[in-house]
Write a protein that holds these residues in place. Structure first.
Motif, PDB file in Angstrom:
ATOM      1  N   TRP A   1       0.832  -1.204   0.000  1.00  0.00           N
ATOM      2  CA  TRP A   1       0.000   0.000   0.000  1.00  0.00           C
ATOM      3  C   TRP A   1       0.868   1.256   0.000  1.00  0.00           C
ATOM      4  CZ3 TRP A   1      -0.236   3.712   3.903  1.00  0.00           C
ATOM      5  CH2 TRP A   1      -1.189   4.716   3.701  1.00  0.00           C
ATOM      6  N   ALA A   2       1.904   1.297   0.848  1.00  0.00           N
ATOM      7  CA  ALA A   2       2.779   2.472   0.920  1.00  0.00           C
ATOM      8  C   ALA A   2       3.488   2.704  -0.415  1.00  0.00           C
ATOM      9  CB  ALA A   2       3.801   2.306   2.043  1.00  0.00           C
ATOM     10  N   LEU A   3       3.977   1.645  -1.027  1.00  0.00           N
ATOM     11  CA  LEU A   3       4.653   1.793  -2.324  1.00  0.00           C
ATOM     12  C   LEU A   3       3.666   2.235  -3.400  1.00  0.00           C
ATOM     13  CD1 LEU A   3       7.005  -1.316  -2.205  1.00  0.00           C
ATOM     14  CD2 LEU A   3       7.695   1.086  -2.151  1.00  0.00           C
ATOM     15  N   ARG A   4       2.461   1.707  -3.351  1.00  0.00           N
ATOM     16  CA  ARG A   4       1.448   2.095  -4.336  1.00  0.00           C
ATOM     17  C   ARG A   4       1.083   3.574  -4.185  1.00  0.00           C
ATOM     18  NH1 ARG A   4      -4.129   2.123  -5.049  1.00  0.00           N
ATOM     19  NH2 ARG A   4      -4.766   1.464  -7.117  1.00  0.00           N
ATOM     20  N   GLU A   5       0.959   4.035  -2.953  1.00  0.00           N
ATOM     21  CA  GLU A   5       0.637   5.438  -2.691  1.00  0.00           C
ATOM     22  C   GLU A   5       1.743   6.368  -3.191  1.00  0.00           C
ATOM     23  OE1 GLU A   5      -2.134   7.065  -1.263  1.00  0.00           O
ATOM     24  OE2 GLU A   5      -3.016   5.117  -1.739  1.00  0.00           O
ATOM     25  N   SER A   6       2.971   5.914  -3.161  1.00  0.00           N
ATOM     26  CA  SER A   6       4.096   6.781  -3.515  1.00  0.00           C
ATOM     27  C   SER A   6       4.479   6.692  -4.986  1.00  0.00           C
ATOM     28  CB  SER A   6       5.309   6.426  -2.649  1.00  0.00           C
ATOM     29  OG  SER A   6       5.791   5.138  -2.969  1.00  0.00           O
ATOM     30  N   ARG A   7       3.758   5.927  -5.768  1.00  0.00           N
ATOM     31  CA  ARG A   7       4.176   5.724  -7.172  1.00  0.00           C
ATOM     32  C   ARG A   7       4.080   6.985  -8.028  1.00  0.00           C
ATOM     33  NH1 ARG A   7      -1.101   2.367  -8.330  1.00  0.00           N
ATOM     34  NH2 ARG A   7      -2.366   4.138  -8.927  1.00  0.00           N
ATOM     35  N   GLY A   8       3.232   7.912  -7.692  1.00  0.00           N
ATOM     36  CA  GLY A   8       3.107   9.133  -8.476  1.00  0.00           C
ATOM     37  C   GLY A   8       3.984  10.278  -7.979  1.00  0.00           C
ATOM     38  N   TRP A   9       4.758  10.030  -6.961  1.00  0.00           N
ATOM     39  CA  TRP A   9       5.589  11.077  -6.384  1.00  0.00           C
ATOM     40  C   TRP A   9       6.794  11.343  -7.278  1.00  0.00           C
ATOM     41  CZ3 TRP A   9       5.961   9.361  -0.555  1.00  0.00           C
ATOM     42  CH2 TRP A   9       4.683   9.350  -0.012  1.00  0.00           C
ATOM     43  N   THR A  10       7.378  12.523  -7.117  1.00  0.00           N
ATOM     44  CA  THR A  10       8.592  12.849  -7.862  1.00  0.00           C
ATOM     45  C   THR A  10       9.739  11.968  -7.360  1.00  0.00           C
ATOM     46  OG1 THR A  10       9.324  14.533  -6.298  1.00  0.00           O
ATOM     47  CG2 THR A  10       7.861  15.258  -8.092  1.00  0.00           C
ATOM     48  N   LEU A  11      10.801  11.904  -8.117  1.00  0.00           N
ATOM     49  CA  LEU A  11      11.941  11.073  -7.746  1.00  0.00           C
ATOM     50  C   LEU A  11      12.487  11.476  -6.383  1.00  0.00           C
ATOM     51  CD1 LEU A  11      13.986   8.873  -8.429  1.00  0.00           C
ATOM     52  CD2 LEU A  11      15.372  10.628  -9.525  1.00  0.00           C
ATOM     53  N   LYS A  12      12.638  12.763  -6.157  1.00  0.00           N
ATOM     54  CA  LYS A  12      13.216  13.226  -4.898  1.00  0.00           C
ATOM     55  C   LYS A  12      12.315  12.889  -3.711  1.00  0.00           C
ATOM     56  CE  LYS A  12      15.796  17.069  -3.084  1.00  0.00           C
ATOM     57  NZ  LYS A  12      16.338  18.373  -3.345  1.00  0.00           N
ATOM     58  N   THR A  13      11.022  13.051  -3.885  1.00  0.00           N
ATOM     59  CA  THR A  13      10.079  12.774  -2.801  1.00  0.00           C
ATOM     60  C   THR A  13       9.914  11.278  -2.574  1.00  0.00           C
ATOM     61  OG1 THR A  13       8.893  14.765  -3.440  1.00  0.00           O
ATOM     62  CG2 THR A  13       7.767  13.265  -1.954  1.00  0.00           C
ATOM     63  N   GLY A  14       9.878  10.499  -3.632  1.00  0.00           N
ATOM     64  CA  GLY A  14       9.627   9.070  -3.514  1.00  0.00           C
ATOM     65  C   GLY A  14      10.844   8.224  -3.222  1.00  0.00           C
ATOM     66  N   LEU A  15      12.029   8.806  -3.298  1.00  0.00           N
ATOM     67  CA  LEU A  15      13.241   8.015  -3.140  1.00  0.00           C
ATOM     68  C   LEU A  15      13.328   7.335  -1.778  1.00  0.00           C
ATOM     69  CD1 LEU A  15      15.734   7.095  -4.561  1.00  0.00           C
ATOM     70  CD2 LEU A  15      16.921   9.129  -3.757  1.00  0.00           C
ATOM     71  N   PHE A  16      13.000   8.031  -0.721  1.00  0.00           N
ATOM     72  CA  PHE A  16      13.096   7.421   0.605  1.00  0.00           C
ATOM     73  C   PHE A  16      12.121   6.256   0.765  1.00  0.00           C
ATOM     74  CE2 PHE A  16      11.944   7.146   5.108  1.00  0.00           C
ATOM     75  CZ  PHE A  16      13.171   6.750   5.613  1.00  0.00           C
ATOM     76  N   PRO A  17      10.810   6.443   0.480  1.00  0.00           N
ATOM     77  CA  PRO A  17       9.918   5.287   0.641  1.00  0.00           C
ATOM     78  C   PRO A  17      10.284   4.125  -0.287  1.00  0.00           C
ATOM     79  CG  PRO A  17       8.672   7.240  -0.054  1.00  0.00           C
ATOM     80  CD  PRO A  17      10.081   7.664   0.156  1.00  0.00           C
ATOM     81  N   TRP A  18      10.805   4.422  -1.470  1.00  0.00           N
ATOM     82  CA  TRP A  18      11.179   3.333  -2.382  1.00  0.00           C
ATOM     83  C   TRP A  18      12.451   2.634  -1.903  1.00  0.00           C
ATOM     84  CZ3 TRP A  18      10.740   7.194  -6.955  1.00  0.00           C
ATOM     85  CH2 TRP A  18       9.397   7.510  -7.161  1.00  0.00           C
ATOM     86  N   ALA A  19      13.404   3.422  -1.412  1.00  0.00           N
ATOM     87  CA  ALA A  19      14.670   2.835  -0.940  1.00  0.00           C
ATOM     88  C   ALA A  19      14.441   1.945   0.273  1.00  0.00           C
ATOM     89  CB  ALA A  19      15.668   3.940  -0.594  1.00  0.00           C
ATOM     90  N   ILE A  20      13.450   2.267   1.075  1.00  0.00           N
ATOM     91  CA  ILE A  20      13.131   1.453   2.244  1.00  0.00           C
ATOM     92  C   ILE A  20      12.073   0.406   1.884  1.00  0.00           C
ATOM     93  CG2 ILE A  20      12.163   1.510   4.582  1.00  0.00           C
ATOM     94  CD1 ILE A  20      14.969   2.757   4.291  1.00  0.00           C
ATOM     95  N   GLY A  21      11.071   0.802   1.128  1.00  0.00           N
ATOM     96  CA  GLY A  21       9.918  -0.057   0.857  1.00  0.00           C
ATOM     97  C   GLY A  21      10.224  -1.325   0.088  1.00  0.00           C
ATOM     98  N   PHE A  22      11.007  -1.227  -0.977  1.00  0.00           N
ATOM     99  CA  PHE A  22      11.268  -2.424  -1.777  1.00  0.00           C
ATOM    100  C   PHE A  22      12.099  -3.467  -1.025  1.00  0.00           C
ATOM    101  CE2 PHE A  22      10.047   0.451  -5.290  1.00  0.00           C
ATOM    102  CZ  PHE A  22       9.011  -0.323  -5.808  1.00  0.00           C
TER     103      PHE A  22
END
Length: 173
Positions: free
Chosen positions: A31-52
């Motif tokens: 859910w967290a990764l899905r919510e962050s999929r439309g974020w910019t690279l700079k904003t989404g980098l932290f949740p993606w770096a931790i989430g995956f």
């Protein structure tokens, strides 16, 4: 009491709760990764770096629990005898409390300060680690987090709530 094959009945229930917690964690990360999929690279980098990586570990843990407990989760009659010393588990409520504590620390102290403080508390209280190990791991986690996310990537994190409250108290009215 014992269940079939000398295995305690409580173990089957615990196996189901472990699998349910694993599924909850997988769903939460997805859910967290899905919510962050439309974020910019700079904003989404932290949740993606931790989430995956967390998703990969959660799926691996779920698979391990399902494989290890396959006879107990679905059909308690096929349980094998188990030595409790071979299968130490941490109560799910304790893990949930620590996760909630980490969230509260992040909200109150901000990411950069909460990382070493929460890590230190966890290592000393739950892990019962010695001071040198706890301080070293906490310092390394702070250096990694601050160095990567703050200094190298310049990710904007929300301000610490305690700081927000302090500024509100000091502001002229």
């Amino acid at each position: 009491g014992s269940g079939v094959g000398g295995c305690p009945r409580g173990r089957a229930v615990r196996s189901r709760w472990e699998a349910a917690f694993d599924l909850f964690l997988v769903a939460l990360v997805v859910w967290a990764l899905r919510e962050s999929r439309g974020w910019t690279l700079k904003t989404g980098l932290f949740p993606w770096a931790i989430g995956f990586p967390v998703l990969a570990f959660a799926l691996a843990h779920l698979g391990r629990d399902l494989w290890k407990n396959r006879g107990r989760i679905l059909s308690p009659e096929r349980r094998r005898p188990r030595n409790p010393k071979q299968d130490p588990t941490v109560p799910t409520a304790s893990i949930g409390a620590w996760i909630l504590g980490f969230f509260v620390a992040i909200w109150l102290l901000g990411f950069s300060l909460a990382v070493p403080v929460a890590t230190l508390l966890y290592l000393k209280v739950a892990g019962r680690e010695k001071w040198p190990v706890s301080l070293l791991v906490s310092a390394i986690s702070f250096a990694f987090f601050y160095g990567l996310f703050d200094r190298a990537l310049h990710l904007p994190f929300p301000e610490a709530q305690l700081l927000v409250w302090w500024e509100q108290l000091r502001a002229p009215r």
